[in-house]
Design an enzyme around this catalytic site. Structure first.
Site, PDB file in Angstrom:
ATOM      1  N   HIS A 311       0.806  -7.812   1.673  1.00 60.29           N
ATOM      2  CA  HIS A 311       1.898  -7.369   2.657  1.00 60.29           C
ATOM      3  C   HIS A 311       2.478  -8.666   3.411  1.00 60.29           C
ATOM      4  O   HIS A 311       1.923  -9.578   3.371  1.00 60.29           O
ATOM      5  CB  HIS A 311       1.290  -6.504   3.895  1.00 60.29           C
ATOM      6  CG  HIS A 311       2.278  -5.746   4.757  1.00 60.29           C
ATOM      7  ND1 HIS A 311       3.256  -6.244   5.778  1.00 60.29           N
ATOM      8  CD2 HIS A 311       2.570  -4.355   4.890  1.00 60.29           C
ATOM      9  CE1 HIS A 311       3.776  -5.626   6.324  1.00 60.29           C
ATOM     10  NE2 HIS A 311       3.399  -4.269   5.825  1.00 60.29           N
ATOM     11  N   ASP A 388      -7.128  -8.957   5.148  1.00 58.79           N
ATOM     12  CA  ASP A 388      -6.205  -8.003   5.702  1.00 58.79           C
ATOM     13  C   ASP A 388      -6.673  -6.597   5.655  1.00 58.79           C
ATOM     14  O   ASP A 388      -6.626  -6.058   4.622  1.00 58.79           O
ATOM     15  CB  ASP A 388      -4.820  -8.161   5.216  1.00 58.79           C
ATOM     16  CG  ASP A 388      -3.683  -7.072   5.511  1.00 58.79           C
ATOM     17  OD1 ASP A 388      -4.221  -6.121   6.282  1.00 58.79           O
ATOM     18  OD2 ASP A 388      -2.772  -7.157   4.968  1.00 58.79           O
ATOM     19  N   GLN A 391      -5.230  -1.704   5.121  1.00 59.84           N
ATOM     20  CA  GLN A 391      -5.665  -0.334   4.174  1.00 59.84           C
ATOM     21  C   GLN A 391      -7.117   0.094   3.814  1.00 59.84           C
ATOM     22  O   GLN A 391      -7.454   1.140   3.586  1.00 59.84           O
ATOM     23  CB  GLN A 391      -4.941  -0.447   3.120  1.00 59.84           C
ATOM     24  CG  GLN A 391      -3.268  -0.733   3.252  1.00 59.84           C
ATOM     25  CD  GLN A 391      -2.572   0.480   3.559  1.00 59.84           C
ATOM     26  OE1 GLN A 391      -3.188   1.664   3.412  1.00 59.84           O
ATOM     27  NE2 GLN A 391      -1.217   0.337   4.301  1.00 59.84           N
ATOM     28  N   LYS A 414      -3.392   3.278  11.246  1.00 61.32           N
ATOM     29  CA  LYS A 414      -3.660   3.770  10.079  1.00 61.32           C
ATOM     30  C   LYS A 414      -5.338   4.179   9.840  1.00 61.32           C
ATOM     31  O   LYS A 414      -5.622   4.878   9.086  1.00 61.32           O
ATOM     32  CB  LYS A 414      -3.780   2.670   8.906  1.00 61.32           C
ATOM     33  CG  LYS A 414      -2.269   2.017   8.915  1.00 61.32           C
ATOM     34  CD  LYS A 414      -2.225   0.866   8.119  1.00 61.32           C
ATOM     35  CE  LYS A 414      -0.738  -0.125   8.104  1.00 61.32           C
ATOM     36  NZ  LYS A 414       0.111   0.823   7.595  1.00 61.32           N
ATOM     37  N   CYS A 553       7.430  -3.422   2.287  1.00 62.63           N
ATOM     38  CA  CYS A 553       6.935  -4.774   2.732  1.00 62.63           C
ATOM     39  C   CYS A 553       6.094  -5.681   1.912  1.00 62.63           C
ATOM     40  O   CYS A 553       5.205  -6.586   2.288  1.00 62.63           O
ATOM     41  CB  CYS A 553       6.377  -4.730   4.302  1.00 62.63           C
ATOM     42  SG  CYS A 553       7.026  -3.887   5.584  1.00 62.63           S
TER      43      CYS A 553
END
Length: 598
Positions: A311, A388, A391, A414, A553
């Site tokens: 991202h 990261d 997700q 999320k 993104c």
């Protein structure tokens, strides 16, 4: 009432239990404080002061060693009578004890038993907490051993930031305490109807009686009723600012925030709540590391390794900090099906590599990189690893301590929680070595006209007022997911993914990007031959199917794929194979509307 010299903690506990009401306990603390021996004015000087924004406390330890062993004597006084009463409780626990007895004492637990835990909230940085930390540090220096749970405190720092000769602190010590991790339940199943009933936004009907089919959880997940209720509860029942007020709303807010922090600690497998920083989300967490670690430790020629799956939030901060420091950004190659090419590790990792920044799960291809192998290869060259987790954290177990992750950033929205809140995990040694990112209230220990000293973790990185209700509701979201269990949630989502993988390939002209279902999470990005991504998404909306279109993104990834945009269907715990059937029927509708079959 027993005199101060004869007081035992058991007698104090009995007295507090007998009094019951906080009003009576408060008066009792004032009475206890009146028994505290005064200090000579010559002793109430800066050298004997422990810092705290709530009160001034003067603390004089006396280490005595004789044939019987070593004991630590304490004399202390504050400028507030109720704090004097709290000092009496502390002296009852620690005064005249051996170093090991002090280190074995559960100070916060005792204060909780007495109903006084709000006076030991570390983030409040009051003088009493500072004194607890100081006496434990003295006990350790006097020969006490680290307790098995690693709860020993350190003396407050008198320097602006903690410097280190090593710009990248070493790997986790084996003596580091193991975090408590959730126990996997391999047999538990997800009762999907019960789960779906918890999400009110899924049950609205659109114009024309069209039902909602929500397939955009990778962008932002829907919220269960318990999270909605928790956020409303804060505003309706006890809202106040955090870590400041001693009144009951302020106390409740501080305790609720720390409960949320503890839920997150357990959820991601961190060793201490000091390593859990509240941020506004994944982007803020990565930027914090890029600024507070990168700008301090990266030097010209150092290398940061990322990849084209990432991202923009895990690309742009590193490009920017490289410009500022003279470091170099390198890209880990991808395989043809959108996975990190492990065979290329030797081409990108070297003794110059200082950080590997990698997604836990691609927000476009759903690719789940093999973090265990990536982390091992990064550690072999002495590099740190930032994950990261935007997700991955909502969909699969994450155990930062066991996995060797140095930094982990994730977002609450999320994770079925509120927007505007997220978390950053950082290994304690790294966070302590980093400079503050934002400066202002709460992150300070002391401010003078000449300078300032920073607060202890995690307050060091939580300047200003937190999004309080959102942070508390995030803890409730974490509890909600943890109660369901990652095993049944993951199995359900992967089952829906596999079904979608087969059914969507029935649609003529549809191309799915990325690896097969054995290497991806519950995300499918696709294009429809002869149709722009925006047209597809807009027409799907007419059938109540909510997806996202665009570059998501990830411009470098779409350039790598050779397409300007894709349509993304992403699944959460509340999606079913029925949702997939609705999507596929709607895709056939799109083909008809755009005359792709003619």
């Amino acid at each position: 009432m027993p005199g101060l010299q004869d007081m035992t903690i058991e007698e104090l506990t009995e007295e507090f239990d007998f009094l019951g009401l906080w009003e009576d306990q408060c008066r009792y603390l004032i009475e206890l404080g009146e028994e505290l021996a005064p200090l000579d004015p010559s002793e109430m000087v800066e050298a004997n002061r422990v810092r705290g924004c709530q009160s001034q406390v003067w603390f004089i330890p006396e280490v005595q060693t004789d044939a019987a062993g070593t004991t630590i004597g304490i004399r202390a006084k504050s400028d507030a009578r109720i704090v004097d009463g709290l000092i009496v409780v502390l002296l009852t626990l620690a005064n005249g004890k051996s170093p090991q007895q002090i280190l074995d004492t559960d100070f916060p637990g005792t204060f909780e038993r007495l109903g006084l835990e709000s006076h030991l909230v570390p983030q409040r940085r009051n003088g009493l907490y500072s004194m607890v930390e100081r006496v434990k540090a003295i006990a350790k220096a006097s020969g006490g051993r680290q307790s098995p749970d690693g709860s020993n405190g350190a003396a407050p720092s008198d320097v602006k930031t903690q410097e280190t000769d090593n710009p990248i602190p070493g790997p986790t010590s084996q003596a580091r305490p193991k975090p408590s991790l959730p126990v996997a339940d391999e047999t538990k199943t997800l009762e999907i109807d019960v789960v779906r009933a918890q999400f009110p936004a899924l049950h609205h009907t659109l114009e024309g009686g069209v039902a909602v089919t929500f397939l955009d959880s990778a962008s932002s997940a829907q919220k269960p009723q318990c999270v909605i209720d928790k956020e409303r509860e804060v505003y309706e029942q006890y809202y106040a600012n955090a870590y400041r007020g001693v009144y009951r709303y302020g106390d409740r807010i501080s305790r609720e925030l720390e409960h949320s922090r503890e839920q997150i600690r357990q959820f991601i497998g961190a060793a201490s709540t000091d390593e859990v920083i509240f941020t506004s989300g994944t982007t803020a967490g990565i930027n914090l590391v890029a600024n507070a670690w990168g700008r301090k430790f990266l030097q010209p020629g150092d290398e940061i390794v990322i990849n084209e799956l990432e991202h923009h939030a895990n690309i742009v901060p590193w490009q920017w900090v490289a410009e500022q420091t003279g470091a170099v950004v390198r890209y880990w190659p991808l395989t043809t099906d959108g996975q990190l090419d492990l065979d290329a590790a030797g081409q990108v990792l070297s003794e110059k590599t200082r950080l590997v920044a990698v997604t836990g799960m691609s927000n476009v291809l759903g690719t789940v990189p093999p973090l265990t192998e990536i982390i091992a290869k990064a550690k072999a060259v002495g590099a740190l690893v930032l994950v990261d987790g935007a997700q991955s954290v909502p969909h699969m177990p994450t155990h930062v301590a066991d996995d060797g992750i140095d930094f982990l950033a994730f977002s609450g929205h999320k994770l079925y929680g509120p927007s505007g809140i997220g978390g950053l995990y950082g290994r304690r040694e790294l966070l302590e070595a980093m400079d503050p990112f934002l400066c202002g209230g709460h992150m300070i220990d002391r401010v003078t006209t000449e300078g300032f000293t920073v607060a202890h973790l995690p307050a060091k990185f939580e300047a200003g007022t937190l999004p309080i209700a959102q942070a508390i509701a995030l803890g409730r979201a974490v509890e909600f997911v943890a109660d369901l269990g990652f095993c049944p949630v993951h199995r359900h989502e992967q089952s829906v993914l596999r079904y979608a993988w087969e059914r969507m390939r029935e649609v003529s002209g549809l191309t799915i990007y990325g690896p097969d279902t054995s290497h991806r999470g519950a995300i499918i990005s696709f294009t429809l031959e002869g149709a722009a991504a925006q047209d597809v998404a807009q027409l799907l909306d007419l059938k109540g199917v909510f997806v996202r279109h665009g570059h998501h993104c990830t411009m470098p990834l779409h350039e790598h794929l050779g397409v300007p945009a894709t349509v993304r269907a992403s699944f959460g715990m509340y999606n079913t194979t029925d949702d997939v059937d609705v999507l596929v029927d709607a895709l056939h509708f799109v083909r008809q509307e755009l005359k792709l079959d003619s």
